[in-house]
Scaffold this active site. Structure first.
Site, PDB file in Angstrom:
ATOM      1  N   GLU A  55      83.161  57.583  52.750  1.00 32.68           N
ATOM      2  CA  GLU A  55      82.979  58.789  52.174  1.00 32.68           C
ATOM      3  C   GLU A  55      81.546  58.971  52.150  1.00 32.68           C
ATOM      4  OE1 GLU A  55      86.884  58.579  49.202  1.00 32.68           O
ATOM      5  OE2 GLU A  55      85.019  57.950  48.606  1.00 32.68           O
ATOM      6  N   LYS A  76      94.599  54.212  57.017  1.00 33.66           N
ATOM      7  CA  LYS A  76      93.951  55.195  56.161  1.00 33.66           C
ATOM      8  C   LYS A  76      92.941  54.379  55.584  1.00 33.66           C
ATOM      9  CE  LYS A  76      94.051  56.019  52.195  1.00 33.66           C
ATOM     10  NZ  LYS A  76      93.220  55.428  51.224  1.00 33.66           N
ATOM     11  N   THR A 109      89.982  47.980  51.421  1.00 35.19           N
ATOM     12  CA  THR A 109      90.843  49.105  50.806  1.00 35.19           C
ATOM     13  C   THR A 109      91.290  50.086  51.714  1.00 35.19           C
ATOM     14  OG1 THR A 109      89.489  49.079  48.704  1.00 35.19           O
ATOM     15  CG2 THR A 109      91.158  50.672  48.928  1.00 35.19           C
TER      16      THR A 109
END
Length: 430
Positions: A295, A198, A209
């Site tokens: 994102e 993820k 991350t």
């Protein structure tokens, strides 16, 4: 603005099929236990029928979440059996209570599976600075364990993949196979490597991350497994960036339970190299998926630096270009502003000769010896500018910097920076 609502619609039939294929002796499942809103899946379990050799890589951030601290200690013993994971709450910056909660997740999982408490790893992801809703997690773990009776009655691998996500819009799953010599003479066992990850925001090298869980039925020495994972992470997860932010919870685990039946790998021979190559492919494929799902991202861009004095300098230049907000917004706007890239190279901290720099977008050379080109490849100036814009409009392209001052190369994957990234993160915790 959050993106979780897009997750299910982004799952293709091919991705669903891949997510269901696990190596021998592994089970995975996921449920909604109430950490997230709207009954979205938020608790996952990865389980091995037998003790597995395991190792992990964690965040370089000095602020480390409770599950990172707990799992680092758990990995000091041999024979890992399970990983319990929650999303929606990072359990970071939560002090002694956070540590107790992470330990309790391990202990309860172990008790219900009837395995040693030190054989369970834990991971969390989500909002920082909030306590875990332990009453909900306790109920969730009990429910997950009832589904993991071996052989599994309800194999829900896709649910596990979804349960580890936060702002991801699609599942990140990779499955590779290869063959190795057997413990018996007449059969070549197939080795399976299955992995999910993820990650979409707070992505940056050292360590990018994310959460990543790699399962394999390979038989291998623990020392060599550690070396293989470190090598694979270095060329993949430590070569990507979305927003130059490194989180408190970054974790990559690999479990090898040895059930494939291969001759155990105990030295750095051809069998080890075959595994290393397969693992490198798995982690690099996942790393690219993370950047593609950045994102607000609309483009995946490969930054290549060639002919630097050494590999460290090549990577330093590539990372500086890859994290530059001005460069990333130019990617988003399809504005082939090569000057922003040259400027980023100049403040990378690497001593360069500006008059030697050549710059390419895909195969189109746009700068030579540090100066702009008005045309290239027989194109007229107007055609040349349009060609550069067309490249920047593609979903994937490469920007290559040739420093012409050595023989070392390096590369980093990045994405564009859009207004949507700001909207997503301006309201993340609310």
């Amino acid at each position: 603005m959050k993106r979780q609502g897009l997750f299910k619609s982004a799952v293709s039939k091919e991705q669903r099929a891949k997510s269901k294929v696990l190596p021998k002796g592994f089970w995975a499942g996921g449920i909604a236990c109430g950490i997230k809103r709207k009954k979205k899946k938020d608790l996952a379990l990865f389980y091995s029928k037998v003790p597995a050799v395991a190792t992990g890589v964690f965040t370089s951030n000095q602020v480390k979440a409770a599950p990172v601290l707990v799992s680092r200690k758990q990995l000091t013993v041999n024979g890992i059996r399970a990983i319990i994971v929650n999303s929606g709450c990072a359990n970071a910056c939560t002090g002694e209570k956070g540590l107790r909660d992470a330990h309790e997740m391990c202990n309860l999982t172990a008790k219900l599976l009837n395995i040693p408490s030190r054989s369970v790893l834990v991971a969390s992801t989500g909002v920082i600075g909030r306590y875990l809703p332990m009453s909900k997690i306790r109920q969730g773990i009990r429910k997950l364990i009832t589904q993991s009776t071996y052989p599994p009655i309800h194999q829900s691998t896709q649910d596990a993949v979804e349960a580890i996500t936060t702002t991801d819009t699609f599942p990140k799953v990779v499955h590779k196979t290869f063959v190795l010599p057997s413990t018996i003479n007449y059969e070549l066992p197939t080795i399976h490597i299955w992995s999910c990850a993820k990650g979409a925001g707070m992505i940056h090298p050292d360590l990018a991350t994310l959460l990543c869980f790699i399962l394999t039925d390979l038989a291998i020495d623990s020392r060599l497994l550690r070396k293989a994972l470190k090598t694979a992470v270095e060329q993949s997860f430590n070569r990507i960036t979305v927003d130059s932010e490194t989180s408190t919870n970054d974790t990559v685990f690999i479990l090898a339970n040895g059930l494939a039946g291969n001759q155990p790998i105990k030295k750095e021979d051809n069998n080890f190299r075959k595994f290393q190559n397969a693992l490198n492919e798995v982690t690099l494929d996942l790393a690219k998926m993370v950047v593609k799902d950045g994102e607000g991202a609309t483009k995946l861009v490969k930054i290549v630096v060639k002919n630097a004095k050494n590999s460290d300098e090549a990577l330093k230049v590539a990372k500086t270009v890859a994290i530059s907000p001005l460069v990333k917004t130019a990617f988003f706007g399809a504005d082939p502003n090569w000057g922003r890239i040259i400027s980023a190279i100049g403040h990378s901290g690497v001593k360069i000769n500006p008059d030697r720099i050549d710059l390419y977008f895909n195969n189109l050379q746009v700068a030579k010896n540090g100066a702009v080109l008005k045309s290239s490849g027989g194109l007229q100036p107007a055609e040349f500018r349009n060609k550069a814009r067309e490249i920047f409009q593609q979903k994937e392209f490469t920007a290559t910097v040739n420093l012409n001052q050595g023989k070392a190369n390096g590369e980093v994957y990045t994405c564009d920076l859009s207004p949507r990234y700001v909207r997503i993160n301006a309201a993340y915790s609310t």
